[in-house]
Design an enzyme around this catalytic site. Structure first.
Site, PDB file in Angstrom:
ATOM      1  N   SER A  29      80.095 -90.432 109.029  1.00  0.00           N
ATOM      2  CA  SER A  29      81.425 -91.027 108.864  1.00  0.00           C
ATOM      3  C   SER A  29      81.363 -92.313 108.036  1.00  0.00           C
ATOM      4  O   SER A  29      80.495 -93.165 108.235  1.00  0.00           O
ATOM      5  CB  SER A  29      82.023 -91.350 110.234  1.00  0.00           C
ATOM      6  OG  SER A  29      83.213 -92.094 110.062  1.00  0.00           O
ATOM      7  N   LYS A  30      82.315 -92.436 107.107  1.00  0.00           N
ATOM      8  CA  LYS A  30      82.403 -93.650 106.268  1.00  0.00           C
ATOM      9  C   LYS A  30      83.272 -94.708 106.947  1.00  0.00           C
ATOM     10  O   LYS A  30      83.362 -95.842 106.474  1.00  0.00           O
ATOM     11  CB  LYS A  30      83.049 -93.306 104.927  1.00  0.00           C
ATOM     12  CG  LYS A  30      82.354 -92.210 104.133  1.00  0.00           C
ATOM     13  CD  LYS A  30      81.254 -92.804 103.264  1.00  0.00           C
ATOM     14  CE  LYS A  30      80.689 -91.787 102.277  1.00  0.00           C
ATOM     15  NZ  LYS A  30      79.786 -90.810 102.906  1.00  0.00           N
ATOM     16  N   THR A  40      88.827 -88.166 114.882  1.00  0.00           N
ATOM     17  CA  THR A  40      88.732 -87.252 113.751  1.00  0.00           C
ATOM     18  C   THR A  40      88.374 -85.859 114.253  1.00  0.00           C
ATOM     19  O   THR A  40      88.376 -85.603 115.460  1.00  0.00           O
ATOM     20  CB  THR A  40      87.755 -87.821 112.682  1.00  0.00           C
ATOM     21  OG1 THR A  40      87.818 -86.985 111.528  1.00  0.00           O
ATOM     22  CG2 THR A  40      86.338 -87.901 113.192  1.00  0.00           C
ATOM     23  N   LYS A  96      91.837 -84.196 117.136  1.00  0.00           N
ATOM     24  CA  LYS A  96      93.159 -84.785 116.907  1.00  0.00           C
ATOM     25  C   LYS A  96      94.240 -84.213 117.827  1.00  0.00           C
ATOM     26  O   LYS A  96      95.207 -84.891 118.150  1.00  0.00           O
ATOM     27  CB  LYS A  96      93.566 -84.627 115.429  1.00  0.00           C
ATOM     28  CG  LYS A  96      92.708 -85.469 114.493  1.00  0.00           C
ATOM     29  CD  LYS A  96      93.161 -85.379 113.051  1.00  0.00           C
ATOM     30  CE  LYS A  96      92.125 -86.043 112.141  1.00  0.00           C
ATOM     31  NZ  LYS A  96      92.580 -86.085 110.745  1.00  0.00           N
ATOM     32  N   ALA A 151      98.427 -74.545 105.090  1.00  0.00           N
ATOM     33  CA  ALA A 151      99.470 -74.740 106.101  1.00  0.00           C
ATOM     34  C   ALA A 151      98.849 -75.053 107.456  1.00  0.00           C
ATOM     35  O   ALA A 151      99.421 -74.759 108.497  1.00  0.00           O
ATOM     36  CB  ALA A 151     100.358 -73.495 106.176  1.00  0.00           C
ATOM     37  N   GLY A 152      97.668 -75.625 107.441  1.00  0.00           N
ATOM     38  CA  GLY A 152      96.968 -75.958 108.683  1.00  0.00           C
ATOM     39  C   GLY A 152      97.294 -77.364 109.155  1.00  0.00           C
ATOM     40  O   GLY A 152      98.288 -77.962 108.736  1.00  0.00           O
ATOM     41  N   ALA A 210      95.971 -80.217 108.534  1.00  0.00           N
ATOM     42  CA  ALA A 210      95.970 -81.290 107.532  1.00  0.00           C
ATOM     43  C   ALA A 210      97.325 -81.360 106.818  1.00  0.00           C
ATOM     44  O   ALA A 210      97.839 -82.451 106.565  1.00  0.00           O
ATOM     45  CB  ALA A 210      94.852 -81.054 106.517  1.00  0.00           C
ATOM     46  N   THR A 260      97.606 -67.190 104.627  1.00  0.00           N
ATOM     47  CA  THR A 260      98.445 -66.480 105.590  1.00  0.00           C
ATOM     48  C   THR A 260      99.879 -66.949 105.364  1.00  0.00           C
ATOM     49  O   THR A 260     100.255 -68.036 105.797  1.00  0.00           O
ATOM     50  CB  THR A 260      98.003 -66.818 107.032  1.00  0.00           C
ATOM     51  OG1 THR A 260      96.579 -66.676 107.109  1.00  0.00           O
ATOM     52  CG2 THR A 260      98.653 -65.899 108.047  1.00  0.00           C
ATOM     53  N   TYR A 263      86.776 -84.487  99.850  1.00  0.00           N
ATOM     54  CA  TYR A 263      86.011 -85.234  98.864  1.00  0.00           C
ATOM     55  C   TYR A 263      84.526 -85.073  99.158  1.00  0.00           C
ATOM     56  O   TYR A 263      84.124 -84.692 100.258  1.00  0.00           O
ATOM     57  CB  TYR A 263      86.392 -86.716  98.854  1.00  0.00           C
ATOM     58  CG  TYR A 263      85.728 -87.500  99.947  1.00  0.00           C
ATOM     59  CD1 TYR A 263      86.253 -87.485 101.223  1.00  0.00           C
ATOM     60  CD2 TYR A 263      84.562 -88.212  99.708  1.00  0.00           C
ATOM     61  CE1 TYR A 263      85.629 -88.174 102.242  1.00  0.00           C
ATOM     62  CE2 TYR A 263      83.940 -88.904 100.726  1.00  0.00           C
ATOM     63  CZ  TYR A 263      84.467 -88.881 101.983  1.00  0.00           C
ATOM     64  OH  TYR A 263      83.849 -89.549 102.979  1.00  0.00           O
TER      65      TYR A 263
HETATM   66  P1  ATR Z   1      92.820 -78.262 108.850  1.00  0.00           P
HETATM   67  O1  ATR Z   1      93.037 -79.117 110.065  1.00  0.00           O
HETATM   68  O2  ATR Z   1      91.668 -78.683 107.995  1.00  0.00           O
HETATM   69  O3  ATR Z   1      94.071 -78.058 108.059  1.00  0.00           O
HETATM   70  P2  ATR Z   1      93.154 -75.572 109.801  1.00  0.00           P
HETATM   71  O4  ATR Z   1      94.328 -75.930 110.617  1.00  0.00           O
HETATM   72  O5  ATR Z   1      92.160 -74.592 110.317  1.00  0.00           O
HETATM   73  O6  ATR Z   1      92.319 -76.850 109.438  1.00  0.00           O
HETATM   74  O7  ATR Z   1      93.691 -75.059 108.381  1.00  0.00           O
HETATM   75  C1  ATR Z   1      92.843 -74.668 107.333  1.00  0.00           C
HETATM   76  C2  ATR Z   1      93.700 -74.303 106.142  1.00  0.00           C
HETATM   77  O8  ATR Z   1      92.861 -73.908 105.039  1.00  0.00           O
HETATM   78  C3  ATR Z   1      94.626 -73.121 106.378  1.00  0.00           C
HETATM   79  O9  ATR Z   1      95.759 -73.267 105.564  1.00  0.00           O
HETATM   80  C4  ATR Z   1      93.747 -71.944 105.926  1.00  0.00           C
HETATM   81  O10 ATR Z   1      94.472 -70.786 105.573  1.00  0.00           O
HETATM   82  P3  ATR Z   1      94.926 -69.731 106.717  1.00  0.00           P
HETATM   83  O11 ATR Z   1      96.134 -70.327 107.383  1.00  0.00           O
HETATM   84  O12 ATR Z   1      95.246 -68.498 105.972  1.00  0.00           O
HETATM   85  O13 ATR Z   1      93.752 -69.582 107.642  1.00  0.00           O
HETATM   86  C5  ATR Z   1      93.101 -72.550 104.708  1.00  0.00           C
HETATM   87  N1  ATR Z   1      91.810 -71.944 104.327  1.00  0.00           N
HETATM   88  C6  ATR Z   1      90.640 -72.019 104.976  1.00  0.00           C
HETATM   89  N2  ATR Z   1      89.665 -71.376 104.300  1.00  0.00           N
HETATM   90  C7  ATR Z   1      90.239 -70.889 103.180  1.00  0.00           C
HETATM   91  C8  ATR Z   1      89.764 -70.131 102.055  1.00  0.00           C
HETATM   92  N3  ATR Z   1      88.488 -69.749 101.964  1.00  0.00           N
HETATM   93  N4  ATR Z   1      90.637 -69.805 101.088  1.00  0.00           N
HETATM   94  C9  ATR Z   1      91.918 -70.196 101.176  1.00  0.00           C
HETATM   95  N5  ATR Z   1      92.442 -70.910 102.203  1.00  0.00           N
HETATM   96  C10 ATR Z   1      91.606 -71.243 103.183  1.00  0.00           C
END
Ligand code: ATR
Length: 274
Positions: A14-15, A63, A67, A130-131, A133, A155, A219
Site C-alpha cells: 500500500s502507498k 481498502t 469496503k 459496473a462493479g 469501483a 454483463t 495503475y
Molecule cells: P471492483 O470493486 O473492482 O469494481 P467488481 O465489483 O468485482 O470489482 O467489478 C469488476 C468489474 O470489472 C465488473 O464490471 C466486471 O464485469 P462483470 O460485471 O461482467 O463481471 C469487470 N471485469 C472484470 N474482469 C473483466 C475482464 N476480463 N474483461 C472485462 N471486464 C471485466
C-alpha cells in the site's frame, strides 16, 4: 500524536502510509499512519475496529476487500457513502460513533478536474464496468453535469441496473460491449478490473477522439494495457492512470480527519518515482 491506519488484504504494498506522511509533512500535522493487514469476516472485522477504537485511533481507511464490511459497520453514513454502498474512510468521532464516508469518487473527480485540468460539465462520458469501483464514482460524476453518460459492462444487466439506480439531469444509457454508441466520447473511464489481468474490454476505438481524456482507474509501474490501446488508436488523446485517484481519495480522507486539504500534484509525482 494522532493515530490512523489503512486496513485491507493484501496491504503490504500500500502507498497510503507514504501518501499520508507526505500530506502530514506538507501541512504540519502531528500524526502517524500505518498499513495493517486483517483477515476477517464481518464478526472479526467488527472486533478489529473495536480494538482500534479502544486504542484511540482517530480514523481508518478501508481498502479491498473490506469496503462493504465497513459500510455495514459504520454507525452513520455520509450521503456519498450511502450512494456508493461502500465505505473507504472511518472517522472515529468524539461521541464514540463511527462515521463512514466514501472518498473514492471525489478523489477521481478532483484528479480529473484539477490535476488533468479537464472540465466535466457539458461533456460526454463513457464508463466501462459496473462493479463496486464504478458504483462509487457515479454520484460525484453526475453532480458535475456531464451532457450524457453511457455505462457499458461485460454483463450488460449490471450496467442497466446501475443506470436505473441513478437519476440525474443528464441522460444515462447502458449496454453490454456490443451496443456502445459508435461515437467519440470526451471522457472515457475504465472502471473494470480487466487491466489487472492485462486484458482489454473488447470495444471499438471509435469511442476515442484526439480531444478525449482516457482514464484507467488502475495503475502500475508501467502504463496499463488500456492506456496503451488508447494511445495507439489516438496518439494525441490524453491518457491517465489511477494514481491520481489514489492520492485524491487520500487527500479527501485527510481533509475529513484534519480539516486541511493537502496539495496532491507533487505527491503524485513523488509516488510515481518510487
Ligand atoms: P471492483 O470493486 O473492482 O469494481 P467488481 O465489483 O468485482 O470489482 O467489478 C469488476 C468489474 O470489472 C465488473 O464490471 C466486471 O464485469 P462483470 O460485471 O461482467 O463481471 C469487470 N471485469 C472484470 N474482469 C473483466 C475482464 N476480463 N474483461 C472485462 N471486464 C471485466
Amino acid at each position: 500524536t494522532d493515530l490512523y491506519a489503512v486496513v485491507g488484504d493484501p496491504i503490504a504494498h500500500s502507498k497510503s502510509p507514504t501518501i499520508h506522511r507526505l500530506f502530514a509533512e506538507q501541512t504540519g500535522q502531528d500524526m502517524v499512519y500505518e498499513a495493517i493487514r486483517i483477515d476477517s469476516d464481518q464478526t472479526t472485522f467488527d472486533h478489529e475496529m473495536a480494538i482500534f477504537k479502544m486504542q484511540g485511533y482517530k480514523g481508518i481507511n478501508i481498502t479491498v476487500p473490506y469496503k462493504l464490511n465497513a459500510f455495514e459497520y459504520a454507525d452513520e453514513l455520509t450521503p456519498r457513502a450511502q450512494q456508493a454502498h461502500a465505505v473507504n474512510t472511518f472517522v472515529f468521532q468524539e461521541d464514540g460513533r463511527v462515521l463512514g464516508d466514501n472518498t473514492d469518487g471525489v478523489g477521481l473527480m478532483n484528479d480529473i478536474t484539477q490535476n488533468a485540468a479537464f472540465e466535466i460539465s457539458g461533456k460526454s462520458v463513457l464508463i466501462l464496468g459496473a462493479g463496486g469501483a464504478v458504483q462509487g464514482i457515479l454520484e460525484p460524476l453526475l453532480a458535475l453535469n456531464p451532457s450524457l453518460v453511457h455505462i457499458a459492462n461485460r454483463t450488460a444487466e449490471r450496467a442497466l441496473k446501475l443506470g436505473e439506480r441513478f437519476s440525474s439531469q443528464c441522460p444515462i444509457t447502458a449496454s453490454g460491449w456490443q451496443d456502445i454508441p459508435e461515437q467519440p466520447f470526451d471522457l472515457i473511464i475504465n472502471g473494470t478490473s480487466a487491466s489487472l489481468d492485462n486484458k482489454l474490454p473488447p470495444i471499438s476505438t471509435a469511442v476515442i477522439c484526439q480531444n478525449s481524456l482516457v482514464y484507467d482507474m488502475m495503475y502500475g509501474k508501467e502504463p496499463t494495457i488500456f492506456m496503451n490501446w488508447a494511445k495507439q488508436a489516438q496518439p494525441n488523446c490524453q491518457v491517465r492512470d489511477g494514481l491520481g485517484m489514489l492520492v485524491g481519495q487520500a487527500a479527501e480522507a485527510f481533509f475529513l480527519w484534519r480539516g486541511i486539504r493537502p496539495e496532491t500534484q507533487r505527491v503524485i509525482e513523488f509516488i510515481r518515482k518510487l
